[in-house]
Design a protein around this motif. Structure first.
Motif, PDB file in Angstrom:
ATOM      1  N   GLN A 235       0.828  -1.202   0.000  1.00 45.16           N
ATOM      2  CA  GLN A 235       0.000   0.000   0.000  1.00 45.16           C
ATOM      3  C   GLN A 235       0.864   1.255   0.000  1.00 45.16           C
ATOM      4  O   GLN A 235       0.554   2.248  -0.645  1.00 45.16           O
ATOM      5  CB  GLN A 235      -0.925  -0.012   1.222  1.00 45.16           C
ATOM      6  CG  GLN A 235      -2.004  -1.076   1.183  1.00 45.16           C
ATOM      7  CD  GLN A 235      -3.207  -0.673   0.334  1.00 45.16           C
ATOM      8  OE1 GLN A 235      -3.238   0.404  -0.234  1.00 45.16           O
ATOM      9  NE2 GLN A 235      -4.189  -1.544   0.252  1.00 45.16           N
ATOM     10  N   ASN A 237       3.590   1.681  -1.439  1.00 47.25           N
ATOM     11  CA  ASN A 237       4.106   1.901  -2.790  1.00 47.25           C
ATOM     12  C   ASN A 237       3.248   2.891  -3.565  1.00 47.25           C
ATOM     13  O   ASN A 237       3.720   3.545  -4.492  1.00 47.25           O
ATOM     14  CB  ASN A 237       4.158   0.583  -3.577  1.00 47.25           C
ATOM     15  CG  ASN A 237       5.349  -0.261  -3.189  1.00 47.25           C
ATOM     16  OD1 ASN A 237       6.380   0.259  -2.781  1.00 47.25           O
ATOM     17  ND2 ASN A 237       5.216  -1.567  -3.318  1.00 47.25           N
ATOM     18  N   LEU A 238       1.958   2.970  -3.198  1.00 46.83           N
ATOM     19  CA  LEU A 238       1.018   3.808  -3.939  1.00 46.83           C
ATOM     20  C   LEU A 238       1.111   5.272  -3.546  1.00 46.83           C
ATOM     21  O   LEU A 238       0.465   6.119  -4.161  1.00 46.83           O
ATOM     22  CB  LEU A 238      -0.414   3.305  -3.711  1.00 46.83           C
ATOM     23  CG  LEU A 238      -0.645   1.809  -4.023  1.00 46.83           C
ATOM     24  CD1 LEU A 238      -2.061   1.414  -3.663  1.00 46.83           C
ATOM     25  CD2 LEU A 238      -0.362   1.529  -5.482  1.00 46.83           C
ATOM     26  N   SER A 240       3.043   8.666  -3.436  1.00 51.41           N
ATOM     27  CA  SER A 240       4.156   9.314  -4.133  1.00 51.41           C
ATOM     28  C   SER A 240       4.535  10.651  -3.519  1.00 51.41           C
ATOM     29  O   SER A 240       5.655  11.113  -3.699  1.00 51.41           O
ATOM     30  CB  SER A 240       3.798   9.527  -5.611  1.00 51.41           C
ATOM     31  OG  SER A 240       2.629  10.322  -5.735  1.00 51.41           O
ATOM     32  N   THR A 469       5.051  -4.259  -9.553  1.00 58.95           N
ATOM     33  CA  THR A 469       3.671  -3.959  -9.157  1.00 58.95           C
ATOM     34  C   THR A 469       3.014  -5.214  -8.631  1.00 58.95           C
ATOM     35  O   THR A 469       3.038  -6.259  -9.296  1.00 58.95           O
ATOM     36  CB  THR A 469       2.870  -3.420 -10.365  1.00 58.95           C
ATOM     37  OG1 THR A 469       3.495  -2.246 -10.843  1.00 58.95           O
ATOM     38  CG2 THR A 469       1.439  -3.113  -9.953  1.00 58.95           C
ATOM     39  N   MET A 473      -4.462  -1.439 -10.128  1.00 57.42           N
ATOM     40  CA  MET A 473      -5.664  -0.611 -10.077  1.00 57.42           C
ATOM     41  C   MET A 473      -6.749  -1.234 -10.955  1.00 57.42           C
ATOM     42  O   MET A 473      -6.454  -1.996 -11.895  1.00 57.42           O
ATOM     43  CB  MET A 473      -5.341   0.807 -10.539  1.00 57.42           C
ATOM     44  CG  MET A 473      -4.389   1.557  -9.605  1.00 57.42           C
ATOM     45  SD  MET A 473      -4.136   3.266 -10.075  1.00 57.42           S
ATOM     46  CE  MET A 473      -3.268   3.054 -11.614  1.00 57.42           C
ATOM     47  N   ARG A 496      -7.868  -0.310  -1.422  1.00 60.14           N
ATOM     48  CA  ARG A 496      -6.737   0.589  -1.627  1.00 60.14           C
ATOM     49  C   ARG A 496      -7.034   1.927  -0.974  1.00 60.14           C
ATOM     50  O   ARG A 496      -8.156   2.422  -1.021  1.00 60.14           O
ATOM     51  CB  ARG A 496      -6.458   0.817  -3.111  1.00 60.14           C
ATOM     52  CG  ARG A 496      -6.031  -0.427  -3.859  1.00 60.14           C
ATOM     53  CD  ARG A 496      -5.882  -0.167  -5.358  1.00 60.14           C
ATOM     54  NE  ARG A 496      -4.860   0.814  -5.626  1.00 60.14           N
ATOM     55  CZ  ARG A 496      -5.099   2.050  -6.087  1.00 60.14           C
ATOM     56  NH1 ARG A 496      -6.326   2.440  -6.303  1.00 60.14           N
ATOM     57  NH2 ARG A 496      -4.104   2.883  -6.323  1.00 60.14           N
ATOM     58  N   HIS A 498      -6.072   5.818  -1.128  1.00 59.28           N
ATOM     59  CA  HIS A 498      -5.445   6.806  -2.005  1.00 59.28           C
ATOM     60  C   HIS A 498      -4.745   7.891  -1.195  1.00 59.28           C
ATOM     61  O   HIS A 498      -4.964   8.042   0.023  1.00 59.28           O
ATOM     62  CB  HIS A 498      -6.488   7.430  -2.935  1.00 59.28           C
ATOM     63  CG  HIS A 498      -7.180   6.427  -3.800  1.00 59.28           C
ATOM     64  ND1 HIS A 498      -6.552   5.735  -4.799  1.00 59.28           N
ATOM     65  CD2 HIS A 498      -8.476   5.991  -3.797  1.00 59.28           C
ATOM     66  CE1 HIS A 498      -7.402   4.922  -5.388  1.00 59.28           C
ATOM     67  NE2 HIS A 498      -8.586   5.051  -4.797  1.00 59.28           N
TER      68      HIS A 498
END
Length: 1680
Positions: A235, A237-238, A240, A469, A473, A496, A498
């Motif tokens: 998670q 990793n998502l 940025s 990955t 998504m 997920r 965000h």
């Protein structure tokens, strides 16, 4: 229960009564000081009663009862005291008490604060429980953390044992081994304020266990932890953007209610009570980044500051903030090193199921399947060794159960069990596909029925692996594929989070292993995947890591599944899946390619232990017996410092069982579960078993004893450097009684005392074949030694016992009369005494030793482990020197793996002797027995042909022989030819070099030589000798080079050899220099082009050099090479020229003919020229320095161009310059209208003609001494060349005439595309004329104007002219100058109007701030720009330049570049600020091939960021970073990045500050640079020996520059060793070092083995260049 916001007045006493039990428990744990404070509040009468109680708990209970019955005010006082002075108050109790008393631990706090904290805690526990329920849905077996075990790792210091001798360093672990002890998973959080790394292989249950830890916390199991946050790296990793710690926590675990107030309260608690907070991070192996080393982080980090995710996590793990918090990180073992600086950091590894655990799990799984099916399935699993070994991993155990369930539910009674992990997953895939049909069986194979969806989902799997990955998504997965994946169970829906806090859904594969399997399926079945791409996926994984290793990607089994799909058992499934015509043949070819690649790896001798295990895993997956046999053919499997699981052991058993020979299994420092030892009986061919580690103790020995008697092939057992005590020795001794075949036993370096030694010694009499027992480095007493001697006296079969006790050792040897020492002459007694007492080498010369003694010494050399070298002269009578290796004096004398490997050489030297045939036979028969690498020096001997014959008979049997030195041997020609025969008789021979009574040797390689070299020089070979030699060479299939120079062959011998040439299998070349042939012999060599179809080139020179060379077609060279004949200084007469023409006329191939320095006279010249024209096989003619006149050249051009075909010629004469060459070119253009290309350079002209007149033309004039005044004759011919597209003039001296010439010519060239003018002395007037003449045709696209002094007017004119050529794609203004900044603006303004520009070179351009702005704005419109050079840009506003605004403005404009291939920004001095700006854009330049940032003041920190960005530029070929401030950290980063740049050919790192550690790191990076051609490293640095040594791993290196480094002869020595391995090296620059004459001599001696080297620069070194050893012309001592 969440605490409500209540007014406690009037209800406090009831509440105390409610919490009385908890208060009693708390107070019982406090020290007496706390109780004294509370007792002080009690009234005296009651106090006396309380103190009269003897039991502490009774007293505490009485105190609590007192206060719950007191008034409200006294009760609050009591509660306040408890809050203020008690330690470790349970969280819920503390919250309740503080709400009443208003205090916590001496800190002021409000009830509202704790209300928020309690509310959030309840919500957090709820979220943690939900996560656990989601993860544990399909769990078969209940998890009890107190019964689930992990192994804690500890680093042990080296053992002392009060010995002066350090333990042997054979475990590759210089800081002491790791030891382990078992603890429960539950205990990991019982102790807080530490960092725990929980390791476990994929499928071991790490994720499930950490969620169970979260569940237990939520249920109250860890009272000292008030808040627990469980985060998944997949998670993270998502995310940025930069986040603060607070933002991170509340992003995944948001506050409720009044969000801001509650989150503030919770985070304030976290900051003030870090010891009560736990962070669990799951799946570090899935994280795309690598945690930063603590030394690179700030000493104290601000938790409120937004940070990159990597820095945030690194700060937590390194205790840079919240230093007392608890952190638990899960990871695979491969992806972690001890990099955290926290003193509380511990590592533990999760273990899988033991045999009982597998059985229990299987019974649980099949519990609802019926008792009969359950029993059948469990028995099947437990009885199948392959399935059982895989089931030790919990995840794989589940997979195996699913597989068995599927197989039982399928039709058919013949149950075919899978034999590999890949086959299991194939069954799992079929089982999942069956789910879609509801279990209904149809006539079509599921693989065919769902082929489209499987193709799509396998492509998704591979894409995920390549992009790291694991969470996809919903936009990445089509709705149809989502439905297919979820219904089948292949995909799982995951929630997920965000970045903005919103939630969404994504998809993951049911397990990472399934993703890898499907990716492998795609690789094996997709026709777009080439075999070369497939092979790149078959890289073997190592299990060793270092702190500077780049973090590996999260997949580690893809290669195994690719190998598994190459098994024959998978062929039918793959064919069904392909479902196309010819699928079977295609699939089998693809499978064979994989197996053949693995076969190639099997032959490598450089594989480390971990990679050998991986190779065995691959072989096991393929189930290929041939591959297993090839891997098992190695004599020894050396495994060090890794964990060996059951699957590893099963794979090793599969390989060793297939071997055609006995093997040694050497396990050192490896963690091995005791259950794995049960697999050892499957190792059918293991005759030598070694265990060396302190981990192997009495329990290990006991488990080993249980299976020892089942090892039928076992002959040697080593249990060394371990933890064996007398208890374990007794069990081992009893087990050995059932092993009668044992011949060698080694229990050295354990903890054995007299009793343990006695137990083993008494067992030896029961072992009839025992021949060697080693027990050194144990705790044995003198009495124990004497007891041992007494026991040994009765054991006649024992040859040697080694106990670490020197005096008695000698006595033992003498008393037992060991024949190897005492049966021979007296010198052997002295030799052995020397071994015991000596330190180095000793001379025992002139002891009356004869050849018999030399033979015996040869035998001792082979058999005595510590005897390294024997040197004798005059048959042993004169000189006799013996060298022992005393470094192993106190170690076991049993041969170890290293001693039988390449690290140990033995040498026998015999000089000044006459070796008779009978002694040659005896000597060689002894040397055959040597198991170590062996060198034999027979120098200055007299050898008869018979002696040589005896040597040749036995030579092929000397499997360990590396070098046979025969220098200065008195050898006849026939004797030499006998030695040449070794090329045919022994396939290990890689070189035979025999120079008559000079240096001569034969070299060997360990296995079959791929190519061999033969050099036989300075012998007098008659015709019969040549015939005999040729017949010998006919039987040499792998001959690469043959050198027969200086053998006086003359014409007759050359003719004889050329006649035999078609029968010889020579792959590279034949050298026949100095054989005194005439023109007749030269023509014989030329004729070999006709007689031998493999000949590709013939070079003959009869001048002073007298050189002759024949080259052959190279099979491995790509592309077609035109055959070539080069005849130099042959002084051919008319008759020879006619013969030459006849030979050429018979040639069946197109070829190039070169005639140099042949003094062709008019008599035969014109006839030769006419003949050359008529020969259709001559495609290219080169005539150099043959004294041709202008008329003769014109005649040749006219005749040569008369035939309308593609032909070329080159003519070189010293007078071809200036006006003469211009006139000649003008005449040629008039004579021949079909000239395709003209190149004039350095007194030579090259002309290519073409029959098709419509083809484009190229005219190039390069440095040919032409002035402008010479150009007039070319005006009219050029104007007629309408097809001319490329016109270049360089080094042209310009005047008004040249301007007129270009003005007159260029307008006629309507098809001109490229114009290059490098003009000397060009002024503004010339430029103005040129600018006016620039073509504005649509075809004109490239303009290069070098060295122009433009001036202001010229710059303005050029700027206007550029606006009229809108199709311009390339402009080069290299070294143009002379304008002011104001006019520079005009130039740039015109340049940026050319919006199609793909290349701009504006080196040394002068601009002001406005010019910079214009250029930056213009860049935003140049979307096609691919190549940009702005070196040495000068900005007139120095303040702007210094402040960096101009630089940053330019760099910011780079953001729109998307296709950048080359960028040069040298000497900008941009510093770190500019570098950081540039780093933003580099990752998007995936096509970048060149980057030059020399002289930019880049420091280590910015350099690391730069190199990290360059890791995205996978096609980078040239990287220049010289003259910066890069240091050690940057070198380490470079070592990580270089392996990611496989196409890098040029690397410049001169004048940086790497230092010794940086140079060492650089070495590691260079070892992977297969494509590197040019390396430049100039700096004041004496640590380049390692860098130089690593260059042997760069097979493509062509240019090395190590100048100005101050390095001495050690560098020269290293270079001499590696230069012969650099087969493409052309240039080596060693200017300005400290290499002496001795160092230069070492380099010179290696040059004969380096034919590719053209020059070695040694200027500015303290070398006596007149030295006789430095005469090689390639050694250059000048400044140029």
């Amino acid at each position: 229960m969440r605490m409500d916001m209540l007014d406690w007045s009037g209800d406090i006493l009831a509440l105390v009564a409610q919490e009385a039990s908890a208060l009693v428990d708390l107070l019982c744990k406090q020290n007496s000081g706390v109780l004294d404070r509370i007792i002080a509040l009690v009234e005296p009468k009651t106090l006396d009663q309380i103190q009269s109680l003897t039991n502490n708990r009774d007293r505490v209970s009485a105190i609590v009862d007192y206060f719950k019955n007191s008034d409200q005010k006294l009760c609050i006082w009591f509660l306040s005291t408890v809050c203020q002075y008690c330690d470790n108050i349970p969280f819920l109790l503390e919250t309740t008490l503080v709400s009443i008393a208003g205090y916590t631990s001496g800190k002021s706090c409000s009830a509202l604060f704790f209300y928020h904290l309690q509310s959030y805690t309840d919500a957090l526990k709820s979220m943690i429980m939900q996560k656990h329920e989601s993860v544990a849905q399909a769990v078969v077996k209940n998890i009890h953390l107190e019964d689930t075990w992990v192994y804690l790792r500890h680093k042990n210091p080296p053992r002392g044992k009060d010995r002066s001798i350090q333990p042997q360093a054979t475990l590759d672990n210089h800081e002491g081994e790791e030891s382990e002890h078992k603890v429960s998973v539950e205990s990991l959080l019982k102790t807080t304020s530490r960092v725990v790394m929980l390791l476990g292989q994929a499928g071991s249950g790490k994720t499930l266990l950490v969620h169970c830890l979260g569940r237990d916390w939520a249920e109250g199991s860890f009272p000292s932890i008030h808040l627990l946050f469980l985060l998944e790296f997949r998670q993270l990793n998502l995310i940025s953007r930069n986040l603060s710690l607070k933002e991170l926590l509340f992003l995944f675990y948001p506050a409720s209610g009044d969000i801001e107030e509650q989150s503030d309260a919770v985070f304030a608690f976290i900051l003030s009570n870090p010891e009560k907070v736990c962070f669990i991070f799951d799946g570090y192996d899935e994280f795309r980044g690598k945690l930063t080393h603590p030394e690179k982080l700030e000493s104290i980090m601000d938790p409120n500051k937004p940070l990159p995710m990597i820095d945030l996590l690194s700060g937590l793990c390194s205790r840079k903030f919240l230093p007392d918090c608890t952190v638990l990180v899960t990871c695979r073992p491969r992806d972690v090193t001890d990099m955290f600086g926290s003193p509380g950091f511990i590592t533990c590894e999760l273990q899988g199921f033991d045999r009982l655990g597998v059985k229990e799990y299987a019974e649980q799984y099949f519990h609802k399947k019926g008792e009969e099916l359950k029993k059948k399935a469990v028995n099947l699993l437990m009885d199948n060794r392959h399935l059982l070994s895989m089931s030790h991993v919990p995840g794989l155990c589940h997979i195996c159960c699913v597989c068995i369930d599927h197989l039982f539910s399928s039709d058919g009674s013949d149950l075919q069990l899978p034999t590999s992990l890949t086959q299991i997953y194939m069954q799992i895939l079929l089982a999942f596909l069956k789910r879609i049909d509801g279990g209904v069986v149809s006539g079509t194979s599921p693989l065919q029925r769902y082929r489209t969806k499987i193709v799509e989902i396998s492509l998704l799997a591979l894409k995920g692996l390549e992009e790291s990955t694991i969470v996809f998504m919903d936009t990445d997965v089509s709705p149809e594929l989502q439905d297919f994946g979820v219904k089948s169970g292949i995909l799982t829906i995951v929630k997920r989070t965000h970045e903005d806090g919103s939630s969404g859904y994504g998809f993951t594969f049911m397990h990472l292993k399934m993703q890898e399997f499907l990716a492998a399926l795609h690789l094996m079945t997709n026709q777009n995947i080439t075999e070369s791409q497939l092979k790149k996926k078959l890289n073997l994984k190592t299990r060793w890591t270092t702190k500077i290793d780049p973090k590996s990607i999260f997949t580690d089994s893809l290669h195994l599944y690719v190998c598994g799909l190459a098994a024959e058992a998978c062929t039918s499934n793959l064919v069904q899946f392909k479902g196309t015509e010819g699928a079977t043949a295609w699939v089998q070819k693809r499978q064979a390619a994989v197996r053949n690649f693995l076969l190639g790896l099997a032959g490598s001798t450089s594989q480390t232990g971990p990679k050998i295990v991986e190779l065995c895993r691959c072989a096991h997956e393929t189930q290929d017996a041939k591959l297993a046999r090839a891997i098992g053919s190695r004599p020894q499997f050396e495994l060090r410092n890794i964990r060996l699981n059951a699957v590893d052991m099963d794979s090793l058993a599969f390989v060793t069982a297939a071997a055609d020979q006995n093997v040694c299994l050497d396990i050192g420092g490896c963690s091995v579960d005791l259950d794995c030892l049960e697999i050892l009986p499957s190792f059918k061919n293991v005759d030598h078993l070694i265990f060396r580690s302190r981990k192997y103790d009495d329990k290990f020995a006991e488990a080993l004893c249980g299976i020892l008697s089942q090892l039928q092939a076992l002959r040697q057992l080593d249990f060394i450097s371990g933890g064996l005590t007398d208890v374990g020795a007794a069990k081992l001794a009893r087990a050995l009684k059932d092993c009668p075949h044992i011949t060698h036993l080694n229990v050295s370096d354990n903890s054995l005392k007299d009793e343990g030694i006695r137990e083993i010694a008494e067992t030896l009499s029961r072992l009839p074949n025992i021949s060697s027992v080693l027990m050194g480095k144990n705790s044995i007493s003198t009495d124990g030694i004497l007891t041992l001697i007494e026991i040994m006296a009765a054991c006649t079969s024992v040859q040697e016992v080694h106990v670490e006790y020197v005096d008695l050792l000698i006595l033992l040897l003498v008393q037992n009369n060991f024949p190897i020492y005492l049966k021979c002459i007296s010198v052997f007694k002295r030799v052995y005494m020397l071994y015991v007492f000596s330190e180095h080498s000793h001379s025992v010369s002139e002891n009356g030793v004869d050849m018999d003694g030399v033979v015996m010494l040869a035998s001792a050399l082979c058999n005595q482990k510590n005897l390294r070298r024997v040197d004798a002269s005059e048959n042993g009578k004169k000189k006799l020197v013996i060298l022992f290796d005393t470094s192993r004096r106190h170690n076991s004398r049993q041969l170890t793996a290293n001693e039988t490997g390449i690290h140990v050489h033995k040498k026998l030297g015999l000089t000044q002797s006459d070796v008779k045939p009978v002694y040659m036979t005896k000597l060689c028969k002894q040397l055959v027995k040597c198991e170590n690498l062996l060198d034999i020096e027979f120098s200055h001997l007299k050898l008869s042909n018979e002696s040589v014959e005896k040597l040749m008979l036995i030579l092929p049997e000397m499997s360990s022989l590396q070098l046979l030195n025969l220098s200065h041997v008195d050898l006849s020609t026939n004797g030499a030819l006998l030695l040449i025969r070794s090329l045919a008789d022994c396939q290990r021979v890689t070189a035979v070099e025999l120079r008559h009574q000079a240096e001569a040797f034969i070299k060997f390689v360990p296995e079959k030589a791929e190519a061999a070299i033969c050099k036989l020089t300075e012998y007098k070979l008659c015709k019969s000798n040549v015939e005999k030699l040729s017949r010998i060479l006919e039987n040499c299939p792998h001959l690469s080079e043959l050198d027969l120079s200086h053998n006086l062959l003359r014409d007759e011998g050359v003719k004889c050899f050329v006649d035999y040439l078609p029968k010889l299998k020579i792959s590279s070349s034949v050298s026949l220099n100095g054989n005194r042939m005439t023109q007749v012999g030269a023509l014989h060599l030329v004729d070999s082009m006709n007689t031998c179809e493999k000949v590709i080139a013939v070079e003959v020179s009869l001048g002073v050099e007298d050189q002759s060379l024949i080259k052959f077609v190279q099979e491995h060279v790509n592309g077609k090479t035109l055959p070539r004949i080069h005849v130099r200084e042959c002084s051919f007469e008319v008759i020879h020229l006619k013969k030459l023409v006849e030979i050429l006329n018979r040639c069946p191939r197109l070829l190039t003919l070169e005639l140099s320095s042949n003094s062709l006279h008019s008599q035969g010249l014109f006839s030769l020229l006419d003949s050359l024209v008529e020969l259709s096989t001559i495609q290219t003619v080169k005539l150099r320095n043959n004294g041709l006149s202008s008329e003769q050249i014109e005649y040749f051009v006219k005749q040569f161009s008369s035939c309308h075909q593609h032909r070329g010629f080159r003519i070189e004469e010293p007078w071809l310059t200036g006006n003469a060459v211009v006139s000649l070119i003008a005449k040629c253009l008039n004579l021949q209208p079909h000239i395709k290309e003209i190149r004039v350079s350095h007194a030579s002209i090259n002309i290519i003609t073409e029959g098709n007149s419509s083809l484009s033309s190229t005219f190039v004039f390069d440095d040919c001494d032409i002035d402008g005044q010479h150009l007039a004759p070319l005006t009219l011919p050029f104007q007629k060349c309408h097809a001319l597209q490329d016109l270049r003039f360089s080094q042209l001296r310009v005047d008004r005439n040249s301007a007129d010439f270009f003005s007159a010519v260029i307008p006629f060239l309507q098809n001109l595309r490229n114009l290059t003018l490098d003009l000397k002395g060009a002024d503004e007037d010339v430029l103005e004329k040129l600018a006016e003449a620039l073509p504005n045709t649509p075809t004109f696209e490239s303009l290069s104007l070098s060295q122009f002094v433009l001036g202001d007017r010229g710059a303005a004119v050029l700027g206007r002219a550029l606006q009229s050529v809108p199709n311009l794609k390339s402009i080069n203004l290299y070294q143009c100058s002379g304008w002011t900044a104001a006019r520079g603006r005009d130039l740039v303004r015109g340049l940026v109007q050319c919006v199609l520009l793909a290349e701009i070179r504006l080196d040394s351009v002068v601009l002001d701030e406005e010019g910079i702005t214009i250029l930056a704005q213009g860049f935003s419109h140049l979307a096609s720009l691919r190549r940009l050079s702005l070196n040495n840009i000068r900005v007139v506003t120095s303040e702007t330049f210094v402040n960096g605004t101009g630089i940053l403005c330019l760099l910011t404009s780079f953001k729109d570049f998307r296709q950048m291939e080359e960028i040069e920004l040298e000497s900008w001095r941009m510093g770190d600020g500019g570098t950081y700006e540039l780093v933003k854009y580099i990752p998007s330049w995936t096509e970048l091939v060149k980057l030059s940032l020399s002289d930019n003041n880049v420091t280590d920190q910015a350099g690391e960021k730069l190199l990290g960005a360059l890791s995205h530029c996978r096609v980078l070929q040239k990287l220049e970073l010289s003259k910066n401030r890069l240091g050690q950290a940057c070198a380490a980063k470079l070592a990580q990045v270089l392996p990611l740049l496989p196409q890098l050919t040029e690397l410049s790192l001169s004048e940086n500050q790497f230092g010794p550690h940086g140079s060492l790191a650089l070495c590691e990076g260079l070892m992977s640079m297969n494509a590197l051609k040019i390396l430049q490293k100039h700096t004041v640095n004496q640590y380049l020996v390692g860098v130089a040594s690593s260059l042997k791993h760069c097979p493509s290196i062509e240019d090395i520059s190590l100048s100005w480094n101050g390095c001495g002869d050690s560098l020269a020595q290293t270079l001499a060793e590696i230069l012969p391995l650099c087969t493409k090296l052309k240039r080596l620059d060693l200017e300005a070092n400290n290499i002496t004459t001795a160092g230069a001599t070492v380099i010179a001696k290696c040059l004969p083995s380096c034919p590719s080297i053209e020059v070695i620069r040694l200027w500015r070194n303290p070398i006596a260049k007149e030295d006789e050893n430095l005469k090689d012309q390639r050694l250059n001592f000048s400044s140029f």
